[in-house]
Design a protein around this motif. Structure first.
Motif, PDB file in Angstrom:
ATOM      1  N   GLY A 194      52.575  68.504  65.825  1.00  0.00           N
ATOM      2  CA  GLY A 194      52.785  67.040  65.296  1.00  0.00           C
ATOM      3  C   GLY A 194      53.426  66.030  66.279  1.00  0.00           C
ATOM      4  N   ARG A 195      53.593  64.932  65.928  1.00  0.00           N
ATOM      5  CA  ARG A 195      54.226  63.935  66.631  1.00  0.00           C
ATOM      6  C   ARG A 195      55.802  63.819  66.174  1.00  0.00           C
ATOM      7  NH1 ARG A 195      51.792  57.912  68.149  1.00  0.00           N
ATOM      8  NH2 ARG A 195      50.294  59.503  69.623  1.00  0.00           N
ATOM      9  N   VAL A 196      56.814  63.571  66.944  1.00  0.00           N
ATOM     10  CA  VAL A 196      58.133  63.234  66.424  1.00  0.00           C
ATOM     11  C   VAL A 196      58.630  62.219  67.171  1.00  0.00           C
ATOM     12  CG1 VAL A 196      58.337  65.868  65.869  1.00  0.00           C
ATOM     13  CG2 VAL A 196      58.983  65.129  68.266  1.00  0.00           C
ATOM     14  N   TYR A 197      59.726  61.619  66.771  1.00  0.00           N
ATOM     15  CA  TYR A 197      60.335  60.476  67.485  1.00  0.00           C
ATOM     16  C   TYR A 197      61.906  60.699  67.596  1.00  0.00           C
ATOM     17  CZ  TYR A 197      56.111  58.810  65.370  1.00  0.00           C
ATOM     18  OH  TYR A 197      54.696  58.620  65.145  1.00  0.00           O
ATOM     19  N   ARG A 198      62.324  60.266  68.680  1.00  0.00           N
ATOM     20  CA  ARG A 198      63.777  59.970  68.684  1.00  0.00           C
ATOM     21  C   ARG A 198      64.291  58.822  69.486  1.00  0.00           C
ATOM     22  NH1 ARG A 198      64.891  66.574  70.514  1.00  0.00           N
ATOM     23  NH2 ARG A 198      63.937  67.486  68.531  1.00  0.00           N
ATOM     24  N   ASN A 199      65.393  58.296  69.392  1.00  0.00           N
ATOM     25  CA  ASN A 199      65.671  56.958  69.726  1.00  0.00           C
ATOM     26  C   ASN A 199      66.415  57.214  71.255  1.00  0.00           C
ATOM     27  OD1 ASN A 199      66.543  54.295  70.147  1.00  0.00           O
ATOM     28  ND2 ASN A 199      67.953  54.296  68.413  1.00  0.00           N
ATOM     29  N   GLU A 200      65.451  57.117  72.253  1.00  0.00           N
ATOM     30  CA  GLU A 200      65.690  57.648  73.647  1.00  0.00           C
ATOM     31  C   GLU A 200      65.195  56.364  74.569  1.00  0.00           C
ATOM     32  OE1 GLU A 200      64.930  61.541  74.751  1.00  0.00           O
ATOM     33  OE2 GLU A 200      66.026  62.425  73.387  1.00  0.00           O
ATOM     34  N   ALA A 201      65.725  56.389  75.682  1.00  0.00           N
ATOM     35  CA  ALA A 201      65.491  55.356  76.377  1.00  0.00           C
ATOM     36  C   ALA A 201      64.050  55.757  77.104  1.00  0.00           C
ATOM     37  CB  ALA A 201      66.400  55.301  77.703  1.00  0.00           C
ATOM     38  N   ILE A 202      62.965  55.052  77.314  1.00  0.00           N
ATOM     39  CA  ILE A 202      61.777  55.628  77.866  1.00  0.00           C
ATOM     40  C   ILE A 202      61.897  55.537  79.511  1.00  0.00           C
ATOM     41  CG2 ILE A 202      59.453  55.062  78.380  1.00  0.00           C
ATOM     42  CD1 ILE A 202      59.435  53.763  75.584  1.00  0.00           C
ATOM     43  N   THR A 203      62.025  56.774  80.127  1.00  0.00           N
ATOM     44  CA  THR A 203      61.933  56.858  81.620  1.00  0.00           C
ATOM     45  C   THR A 203      60.763  58.076  81.888  1.00  0.00           C
ATOM     46  OG1 THR A 203      63.217  58.989  81.172  1.00  0.00           O
ATOM     47  CG2 THR A 203      64.443  56.839  81.512  1.00  0.00           C
ATOM     48  N   ALA A 204      60.611  58.101  83.110  1.00  0.00           N
ATOM     49  CA  ALA A 204      59.715  59.160  83.553  1.00  0.00           C
ATOM     50  C   ALA A 204      60.035  60.650  83.038  1.00  0.00           C
ATOM     51  CB  ALA A 204      59.795  59.382  85.154  1.00  0.00           C
ATOM     52  N   ARG A 205      61.164  60.802  82.500  1.00  0.00           N
ATOM     53  CA  ARG A 205      61.458  62.301  81.916  1.00  0.00           C
ATOM     54  C   ARG A 205      61.682  62.174  80.512  1.00  0.00           C
ATOM     55  NH1 ARG A 205      62.607  65.801  85.871  1.00  0.00           N
ATOM     56  NH2 ARG A 205      63.770  67.174  84.601  1.00  0.00           N
ATOM     57  N   ALA A 206      61.924  60.969  79.859  1.00  0.00           N
ATOM     58  CA  ALA A 206      61.903  61.000  78.332  1.00  0.00           C
ATOM     59  C   ALA A 206      61.036  59.902  77.902  1.00  0.00           C
ATOM     60  CB  ALA A 206      63.457  60.853  78.152  1.00  0.00           C
ATOM     61  N   HIS A 207      60.878  60.065  76.611  1.00  0.00           N
ATOM     62  CA  HIS A 207      59.994  59.004  75.704  1.00  0.00           C
ATOM     63  C   HIS A 207      60.812  58.776  74.381  1.00  0.00           C
ATOM     64  CE1 HIS A 207      56.977  56.169  74.872  1.00  0.00           C
ATOM     65  NE2 HIS A 207      56.457  56.508  76.029  1.00  0.00           N
ATOM     66  N   CYS A 208      60.290  58.036  73.633  1.00  0.00           N
ATOM     67  CA  CYS A 208      61.068  57.730  72.309  1.00  0.00           C
ATOM     68  C   CYS A 208      60.043  58.582  71.059  1.00  0.00           C
ATOM     69  CB  CYS A 208      60.978  56.350  71.820  1.00  0.00           C
ATOM     70  SG  CYS A 208      59.489  55.469  71.865  1.00  0.00           S
ATOM     71  N   PHE A 209      58.800  58.805  71.809  1.00  0.00           N
ATOM     72  CA  PHE A 209      57.965  59.852  70.804  1.00  0.00           C
ATOM     73  C   PHE A 209      57.288  60.873  71.848  1.00  0.00           C
ATOM     74  CE2 PHE A 209      54.878  56.431  72.112  1.00  0.00           C
ATOM     75  CZ  PHE A 209      53.776  57.260  72.457  1.00  0.00           C
ATOM     76  N   PHE A 210      57.077  62.012  71.296  1.00  0.00           N
ATOM     77  CA  PHE A 210      56.553  63.167  72.027  1.00  0.00           C
ATOM     78  C   PHE A 210      55.947  63.925  70.947  1.00  0.00           C
ATOM     79  CE2 PHE A 210      61.018  63.879  71.319  1.00  0.00           C
ATOM     80  CZ  PHE A 210      61.170  65.279  71.002  1.00  0.00           C
ATOM     81  N   HIS A 211      55.348  65.417  71.525  1.00  0.00           N
ATOM     82  CA  HIS A 211      54.678  66.208  70.436  1.00  0.00           C
ATOM     83  C   HIS A 211      55.251  67.459  70.635  1.00  0.00           C
ATOM     84  CE1 HIS A 211      51.886  62.837  71.475  1.00  0.00           C
ATOM     85  NE2 HIS A 211      51.221  62.969  70.090  1.00  0.00           N
ATOM     86  N   GLN A 212      55.527  68.131  69.526  1.00  0.00           N
ATOM     87  CA  GLN A 212      55.831  69.373  69.226  1.00  0.00           C
ATOM     88  C   GLN A 212      55.069  70.486  68.766  1.00  0.00           C
ATOM     89  OE1 GLN A 212      59.636  69.428  67.182  1.00  0.00           O
ATOM     90  NE2 GLN A 212      60.720  69.298  69.055  1.00  0.00           N
ATOM     91  N   VAL A 213      55.168  71.777  68.979  1.00  0.00           N
ATOM     92  CA  VAL A 213      54.310  72.712  68.231  1.00  0.00           C
ATOM     93  C   VAL A 213      55.370  73.706  67.760  1.00  0.00           C
ATOM     94  CG1 VAL A 213      52.864  74.657  68.298  1.00  0.00           C
ATOM     95  CG2 VAL A 213      52.285  72.424  69.399  1.00  0.00           C
ATOM     96  N   GLU A 214      55.589  73.980  66.451  1.00  0.00           N
ATOM     97  CA  GLU A 214      56.809  74.826  65.911  1.00  0.00           C
ATOM     98  C   GLU A 214      56.120  75.962  65.360  1.00  0.00           C
ATOM     99  OE1 GLU A 214      60.051  73.417  64.050  1.00  0.00           O
ATOM    100  OE2 GLU A 214      60.345  71.581  65.440  1.00  0.00           O
ATOM    101  N   GLY A 215      56.637  77.249  65.105  1.00  0.00           N
ATOM    102  CA  GLY A 215      56.057  78.253  64.602  1.00  0.00           C
ATOM    103  C   GLY A 215      57.009  78.840  63.778  1.00  0.00           C
ATOM    104  N   LEU A 216      56.603  79.569  62.523  1.00  0.00           N
ATOM    105  CA  LEU A 216      57.476  80.342  61.535  1.00  0.00           C
ATOM    106  C   LEU A 216      56.938  81.361  61.083  1.00  0.00           C
ATOM    107  CD1 LEU A 216      59.881  80.188  59.713  1.00  0.00           C
ATOM    108  CD2 LEU A 216      58.645  78.739  58.182  1.00  0.00           C
ATOM    109  N   TYR A 217      57.775  82.412  61.113  1.00  0.00           N
ATOM    110  CA  TYR A 217      56.935  83.746  60.465  1.00  0.00           C
ATOM    111  C   TYR A 217      58.095  84.401  59.525  1.00  0.00           C
ATOM    112  CZ  TYR A 217      55.492  88.397  59.779  1.00  0.00           C
ATOM    113  OH  TYR A 217      54.987  89.734  59.166  1.00  0.00           O
TER     114      TYR A 217
END
Length: 345
Positions: A194-217
Motif C-alpha cells: 500500500g501507499r504511505v505518507y510522511r512529511n518530508e521534503a521532496i528530493t531525488a532520494r525522498a518523497h512525501c508519499f511512497f509504497h511499502q509491502v509489509e509481511g506478518l506471520y
C-alpha cells in the motif's frame, strides 16, 4: 413516353440535395435500389420498340451513372460536415492507438506479492486515512515517540485530549497488521502492500508519499530462523539464485529483536562497486520478531504465540532492479520514462 420519364428523372437527379447520411441513404433507395425508379425504367425497357432501344438504353445508362455520382458526392459532403462538427464517423479507418504498460512500481509490487503468495501469504488491505491507535499505539510507539511529531506525520485531525484518536495519513502499512491481528486469531500469514505518507521534503532520494509491502506471520513456535529462511527465499526469487543475505541488528518499536537485511550486490556479485559503495551489500528491508507488547495490544496471547514481521519500500526495490536515480520520476507521469518498461510487464 419513356424518354419523357428519363428526362424528368435527369432533372431531379441534377438537383438532388441532402443534409445528413440518413437523407443520402433515402435518395439511394429511391433511385438505385432494386425497387427504385431507375430499376423500374430498366424493366420497362423490354417494352420499347426495337428501333428506339439504342437511344433509350443510352439515356437510362446516362441517368444511372449521373444518379450514382450525385449520391456519392452527397455522401462525401455529409461525412465531411459531420466530422468537422465533432461527430464520430464509425466507418472511418481508425488511427493507431498505442497500448500502455504497467507502471514500474506496479510491476515490482506484483512480483513481490507473487513470491510471497507462493509461500502461503494472503493479501490484506486497510484505509490510508487512519487513527493513531492503529498506526502508532498498537505498534508499541511511545506517546512521545518522534514519529508522532508533525515533522514526520501528516495529521488530518488532532484530538486535544486523547492522542489515540488522532486521524492521520498512515506512515506505514503496519496499521493493516494491527487491524488484522485484533480481528483474527492465529495462525496469521498476511502481506500488506500500500501507499504511505510522511512529511518530508521532496528530493531525488525522498518523497512525501511512497509504497511499502509489509509481511506478518504469527503462530505457535515461530522463530527467527523461520524469518531468515523466508527472507532468503524471497531474495533469491527476486534478485537471482546466487543472492546472499546479511542481517544486521537494528531497532524498531514493534519488533524485538530487530534487524536490517542486506542482499549481496547483484551488479558486482559482492566484490564491491560504486552501486553498493564498495561494500558488496545493498540494504533492502527491515524485519524482526513481533514485540510481545504488540501481540497483547491486539488481543493475542504472547505467551502462546510468537511471530515475525518485515517491511520494504517498493521504490527502493524498483531502484535496485532498474537503477533509477530519481524517486520523483515515479510520480511525474513522463511517458518517455514509462515506455522504458514496456518489455518488463
Amino acid at each position: 413516353m419513356i424518354l419523357d420519364k428519363i428526362d424528368e428523372l435527369l432533372k431531379e437527379v441534377q438537383n438532388l440535395s441532402a443534409k445528413n447520411a440518413e437523407e443520402v441513404e433515402a435518395l439511394r433507395l429511391k433511385y438505385l435500389s432494386k425497387k427504385g425508379e431507375i430499376t423500374a425504367l430498366m424493366q420497362d425497357f423490354r417494352n420499347v420498340a426495337a428501333d428506339q432501344k439504342k437511344t433509350v438504353g443510352m439515356k437510362i445508362n446516362e441517368l444511372k451513372q449521373m444518379a450514382q455520382e450525385r449520391i456519392n458526392a452527397l455522401k462525401e459532403q455529409t461525412e465531411t460536415q459531420e466530422t468537422e462538427g465533432g461527430a464520430i464517423d464509425l466507418t472511418r479507418t481508425p488511427y493507431p492507438i498505442g497500448l500502455g504498460t504497467r507502471h514500474p512500481l506496479t510491476i515490482v509490487t506484483n512480483e513481490i506479492i507473487d513470491i510471497f503468495s507462493r509461500m502461503g501469504f494472503v493479501l490484506a488491505d486497510g484505509p490510508e486515512v487512519e487513527d493513531d491507535l492503529h498506526v502508532f499505539t498498537k505498534m508499541n510507539f511511545a506517546a512521545d515517540h518522534p514519529a508522532r511529531d508533525m515533522q514526520d506525520t501528516f495529521f488530518v485531525e488532532k484530538h486535544p485530549d486523547d492522542v489515540t484518536k488522532n486521524m492521520l495519513l498512515r506512515s506505514h502499512t503496519s496499521s493493516v497488521q494491527a487491524r488484522v491481528m485484533e480481528t483474527t486469531q492465529p495462525p496469521i500469514r498476511i502481506i500488506c502492500p500500500g501507499r504511505v505518507y510522511r512529511n518530508e521534503a521532496i528530493t531525488a532520494r525522498a518523497h512525501c508519499f511512497f509504497h511499502q509491502v509489509e509481511g506478518l506471520y504469527i503462530d505457535k513456535d515461530v522463530s527467527f530462523t523461520d524469518l531468515k529462511q523466508v527472507l532468503l527465499s524471497f531474495a533469491r526469487e527476486l534478485f537471482g539464485a546466487d543472492t546472499k543475505i546479511r542481517l544486521r541488528p537494528s531497532y524498531f518499536p514493534f519488533t524485538e529483536p530487530s534487524a536490517e537485511m542486506d542482499v549481496s550486490c547483484f551488479i558486482c556479485g559482492g566484490k564491491g562497486c560504486g552501486f553498493c559503495k564498495h561494500t558488496g551489500w545493498v540494504e533492502i528491508l527491515g524485519c524482526g520478531m513481533v514485540h510481545p507488547n504488540v501481540l497483547e495490544q491486539c488481543g493475542i496471547d504472547s505467551k502462546v504465540y510468537s511471530g515475525y514481521a518485515f517491511g520494504m519500500g517498493v521504490e527502493r526495490i524498483t531502484n535496485l532492479k532498474y537503477r533509477i536515480n530519481d524517486l520523483r520520476m515515479f510520480s511525474e507521469n513522463d511517458v518517455r520514462f514509462l515506455r522504458e518498461f514496456e518489455s518488463a510487464d
